[in-house]
Design a protein around this motif. Sequence first.
Motif, PDB file in Angstrom:
ATOM      1  N   VAL A 230      20.092   4.094  10.238  1.00  0.00           N
ATOM      2  CA  VAL A 230      20.019   3.022   9.247  1.00  0.00           C
ATOM      3  C   VAL A 230      18.547   2.771   8.933  1.00  0.00           C
ATOM      4  N   LYS A 231      18.191   2.718   7.668  1.00  0.00           N
ATOM      5  CA  LYS A 231      16.788   2.558   7.285  1.00  0.00           C
ATOM      6  C   LYS A 231      16.564   1.248   6.541  1.00  0.00           C
ATOM      7  N   ILE A 232      15.390   0.678   6.742  1.00  0.00           N
ATOM      8  CA  ILE A 232      15.014  -0.572   6.080  1.00  0.00           C
ATOM      9  C   ILE A 232      14.170  -0.233   4.861  1.00  0.00           C
ATOM     10  N   GLN A 233      14.614  -0.703   3.689  1.00  0.00           N
ATOM     11  CA  GLN A 233      13.931  -0.332   2.450  1.00  0.00           C
ATOM     12  C   GLN A 233      12.967  -1.408   1.950  1.00  0.00           C
ATOM     13  N   ASP A 234      13.035  -2.612   2.529  1.00  0.00           N
ATOM     14  CA  ASP A 234      12.089  -3.652   2.104  1.00  0.00           C
ATOM     15  C   ASP A 234      12.100  -4.786   3.123  1.00  0.00           C
ATOM     16  N   ILE A 235      10.963  -5.461   3.258  1.00  0.00           N
ATOM     17  CA  ILE A 235      10.905  -6.680   4.053  1.00  0.00           C
ATOM     18  C   ILE A 235      10.095  -7.724   3.300  1.00  0.00           C
ATOM     19  N   LEU A 236      10.368  -8.975   3.609  1.00  0.00           N
ATOM     20  CA  LEU A 236       9.526 -10.085   3.162  1.00  0.00           C
ATOM     21  C   LEU A 236       9.065 -10.821   4.412  1.00  0.00           C
ATOM     22  N   ALA A 237       7.761 -10.942   4.581  1.00  0.00           N
ATOM     23  CA  ALA A 237       7.198 -11.652   5.729  1.00  0.00           C
ATOM     24  C   ALA A 237       6.639 -12.988   5.267  1.00  0.00           C
TER      25      ALA A 237
ATOM     26  N   VAL B 286      18.378  -3.703   4.456  1.00  0.00           N
ATOM     27  CA  VAL B 286      18.827  -2.437   5.021  1.00  0.00           C
ATOM     28  C   VAL B 286      19.388  -1.562   3.922  1.00  0.00           C
ATOM     29  N   LYS B 287      18.866  -0.349   3.846  1.00  0.00           N
ATOM     30  CA  LYS B 287      19.355   0.607   2.851  1.00  0.00           C
ATOM     31  C   LYS B 287      20.574   1.320   3.425  1.00  0.00           C
ATOM     32  N   THR B 288      21.724   1.118   2.788  1.00  0.00           N
ATOM     33  CA  THR B 288      22.952   1.739   3.265  1.00  0.00           C
ATOM     34  C   THR B 288      23.330   2.913   2.379  1.00  0.00           C
ATOM     35  N   GLU B 289      24.165   3.768   2.928  1.00  0.00           N
ATOM     36  CA  GLU B 289      24.697   4.856   2.131  1.00  0.00           C
ATOM     37  C   GLU B 289      25.755   4.299   1.183  1.00  0.00           C
ATOM     38  N   HIS B 290      26.202   5.140   0.250  1.00  0.00           N
ATOM     39  CA  HIS B 290      27.244   4.697  -0.678  1.00  0.00           C
ATOM     40  C   HIS B 290      28.588   4.533   0.016  1.00  0.00           C
ATOM     41  N   LEU B 291      28.697   5.151   1.212  1.00  0.00           N
ATOM     42  CA  LEU B 291      29.966   5.160   1.916  1.00  0.00           C
ATOM     43  C   LEU B 291      30.544   3.780   2.170  1.00  0.00           C
ATOM     44  N   PRO B 292      29.750   2.760   2.647  1.00  0.00           N
ATOM     45  CA  PRO B 292      30.335   1.431   2.873  1.00  0.00           C
ATOM     46  C   PRO B 292      30.964   0.834   1.615  1.00  0.00           C
ATOM     47  N   MET B 293      30.313   1.016   0.458  1.00  0.00           N
ATOM     48  CA  MET B 293      30.893   0.480  -0.782  1.00  0.00           C
ATOM     49  C   MET B 293      32.174   1.215  -1.142  1.00  0.00           C
ATOM     50  N   GLU B 294      32.213   2.515  -0.842  1.00  0.00           N
ATOM     51  CA  GLU B 294      33.440   3.279  -1.107  1.00  0.00           C
ATOM     52  C   GLU B 294      34.577   2.809  -0.207  1.00  0.00           C
ATOM     53  N   LYS B 295      34.227   2.413   1.020  1.00  0.00           N
ATOM     54  CA  LYS B 295      35.240   1.861   1.923  1.00  0.00           C
ATOM     55  C   LYS B 295      35.797   0.557   1.380  1.00  0.00           C
ATOM     56  N   ILE B 296      34.900  -0.281   0.846  1.00  0.00           N
ATOM     57  CA  ILE B 296      35.346  -1.541   0.242  1.00  0.00           C
ATOM     58  C   ILE B 296      36.271  -1.257  -0.931  1.00  0.00           C
ATOM     59  N   ALA B 297      35.843  -0.319  -1.792  1.00  0.00           N
ATOM     60  CA  ALA B 297      36.637   0.011  -2.988  1.00  0.00           C
ATOM     61  C   ALA B 297      38.017   0.541  -2.600  1.00  0.00           C
ATOM     62  N   ARG B 298      38.063   1.439  -1.610  1.00  0.00           N
ATOM     63  CA  ARG B 298      39.349   2.012  -1.201  1.00  0.00           C
ATOM     64  C   ARG B 298      40.268   0.947  -0.605  1.00  0.00           C
ATOM     65  N   ARG B 299      39.689   0.106   0.250  1.00  0.00           N
ATOM     66  CA  ARG B 299      40.524  -0.924   0.880  1.00  0.00           C
ATOM     67  C   ARG B 299      41.029  -1.920  -0.160  1.00  0.00           C
ATOM     68  N   LEU B 300      40.146  -2.325  -1.094  1.00  0.00           N
ATOM     69  CA  LEU B 300      40.566  -3.264  -2.136  1.00  0.00           C
ATOM     70  C   LEU B 300      41.646  -2.644  -3.011  1.00  0.00           C
TER      71      LEU B 300
ATOM     72  N   LYS C 217       0.818  -1.216   0.000  1.00  0.00           N
ATOM     73  CA  LYS C 217       0.000   0.000   0.000  1.00  0.00           C
ATOM     74  C   LYS C 217       0.852   1.265   0.000  1.00  0.00           C
ATOM     75  N   VAL C 218       1.983   1.238   0.708  1.00  0.00           N
ATOM     76  CA  VAL C 218       2.785   2.464   0.861  1.00  0.00           C
ATOM     77  C   VAL C 218       4.030   2.476  -0.010  1.00  0.00           C
ATOM     78  N   ALA C 219       4.235   1.430  -0.821  1.00  0.00           N
ATOM     79  CA  ALA C 219       5.449   1.344  -1.649  1.00  0.00           C
ATOM     80  C   ALA C 219       5.589   2.591  -2.528  1.00  0.00           C
ATOM     81  N   PRO C 220       6.815   3.079  -2.743  1.00  0.00           N
ATOM     82  CA  PRO C 220       8.079   2.542  -2.227  1.00  0.00           C
ATOM     83  C   PRO C 220       8.296   2.859  -0.749  1.00  0.00           C
ATOM     84  N   ILE C 221       8.932   1.923  -0.049  1.00  0.00           N
ATOM     85  CA  ILE C 221       9.146   2.028   1.397  1.00  0.00           C
ATOM     86  C   ILE C 221      10.363   2.902   1.690  1.00  0.00           C
ATOM     87  N   VAL C 222      10.200   3.799   2.663  1.00  0.00           N
ATOM     88  CA  VAL C 222      11.294   4.668   3.086  1.00  0.00           C
ATOM     89  C   VAL C 222      11.992   4.091   4.319  1.00  0.00           C
ATOM     90  N   ASP C 223      11.197   3.561   5.254  1.00  0.00           N
ATOM     91  CA  ASP C 223      11.762   2.971   6.466  1.00  0.00           C
ATOM     92  C   ASP C 223      10.679   2.157   7.163  1.00  0.00           C
TER      93      ASP C 223
END
Length: 607
Positions: free
Chosen positions: A325-332, A361-375, A289-295
């Motif tokens: 941290v926000k949840i963008q989708d669930i499956l029940a 969980v909807k994450t910011e781009h920052l965690p992926m950037e951390k992965i990229a920098r460390r790799l 009913k409320v899609a898209p979900i924000v949190d």
Amino acid sequence: MKYIAGVDIGNSTTEVCIGLINDRGMLKFLASANVETTGTKGTPSNVEGIKNALIIAMDRVHKKMDDLSVIRINEAAPVIGDTAMETITETIITESTMIGHNPDTPAGAGIGTGYIYPIEEIDKLPCNRSYICLVSKDTGYEQAAEKINRLMEVYEISAVVVQEDEAVLIYNRLNKKIPIVDEVKYIDKIEIGMKAAVEVAPEGHTITRLSNPYGIASIFQLNAEETRHVVPIAKSFVGSRSAIFIRTPKGSVKEQSIKAGELTIHGEKSEEKVKVDLGADEIMKSCNKVAPIVDIDGESGTNIGIMIDGIKKNMHELTGQEGTVKIQDILAVDTLIPVDVKGALAGEVSMENAVGIAAMVKTEHLPMEKIARRLQDETGVHVKIAGVEAVMASLGAWTTPGTELPLAILDLGGGSTDAAILDETGLVKSVHLAGAGQLITLLINTELGLNDLALCEHIKRNPLAKVESLFHIRMENKDIKFFDKPMSPKLFGKVVVMDEEKMIPINSSITMEKIVDIRKSIKKKVFVQNAIRALTQIAPDNHIRNIPNIVLVGGSALDFEIPDLILNELSKYKIVSGRGNIRNCEGPRNAVATGLLMSYKGQGKVL
């Protein structure tokens, strides 16, 4: 000429594809590899697994990591699965005065009632009452049978409860046949002198009196309030061949109740509140009913509130993400969960309704950037965050022979179900949903009560069989398989998982047919529901019939029955679907990694 790598970080596996760009800008696929994902998907701990996969793949083309010009990684959204129990009124029995039991070898049949005492004390008691004998491990079966026969000459002995596995041995020596239940490990904790009932069903049957709250009420003259208290006990007896019920003295039953709680689903334009104990269907209706979900939030102090808060806290710690941290989708998913009957003496459980939840969980781009920098720091190779999983998967799936545009994909992974549709103009519409293979494993583990995720992963992936003799097994599809050499005696009579050439025993009394039913039911609830949900969101005009063909990719597309379950459901819409065969050699795996190479500079030119 330069070597490039596409890296797909999944919840379960990390997949790599190596390609070569020649002087004319044409792409040639060279090799691939996949390893277990290290750490939680979308966190810096993934780097170790990425390096392992890259080393394996580059070694296959006789090159080193230094020969790579660029590493392209996917955007990885973490998904966590958990369960939130439906509202349960839990009855706690103190002083261990109420038990239920279902050993493998009870003896006799029928129901016996009376006051429960150790066998050594009964000849000191009045003879105008009925008694149930307690036989501890200190009394041998021959001695016990002889003593019971002597007691029966004076006393009414209605049943026997034995600590050791000796019910049949005692039963065969009795002059008068009565029901006997054995293997009661904590027999010394039974409160003596209480009124009790012992029921044993004939072979091939299950008990009827003690698995019925009103049956218990009839035996012990309970009022309506007392009958309500024994419901969890009666439920724990359902399907058992034997049971013991000992009347609890006044004041020793306490009751606790933890609410399932309420979910608040925040959409872009509105919000919905839904009670978890209404079940999975109502939860999913509210999400739609409320899609898209924000949190999504859970009611404080309830099962669902504790679960949602735990997910957000866990992901905050893993990602180091600042802010909420926000949840963008669930499956029940509706399921059953075994709940311990407190105070029981033999590990009794009551099957209660529950709602299984997978949350994305909807994450910011920052965690992926951390992965990229460390790799990049650890390999010395330029790393680029290159694209959304579903979009890359649709490009990779296009290399499956026999496909054409428009083409839709279902990426059936470990933590998420992704869908995308690629049209003739090159436009891609995609969706990323919570719930996939890991949730299935979790629900199988929960519903079977095995407390062994590794075993449940095998149960999910492989067919079962029953070892009916040392030389033959009966498969779940009713086929009989014979062996020239005898199997291990430890496997006799057990249900086993047929993992390639290895048989893995399932140490549970649950029948093979029941396990198969649970496995298939859970797969339907998770993947079939998610397939329809995902395809509806990406289909032209949101109608699945407007999608001509679908390619299944991802690790769960390798499952021996999931693709068929989805195909059967999609056949209602006259859609062609089946497992992908990426680059005509990878099967349904490596779609995202392949797509990451094909999208390099947006060219898609392939040798």
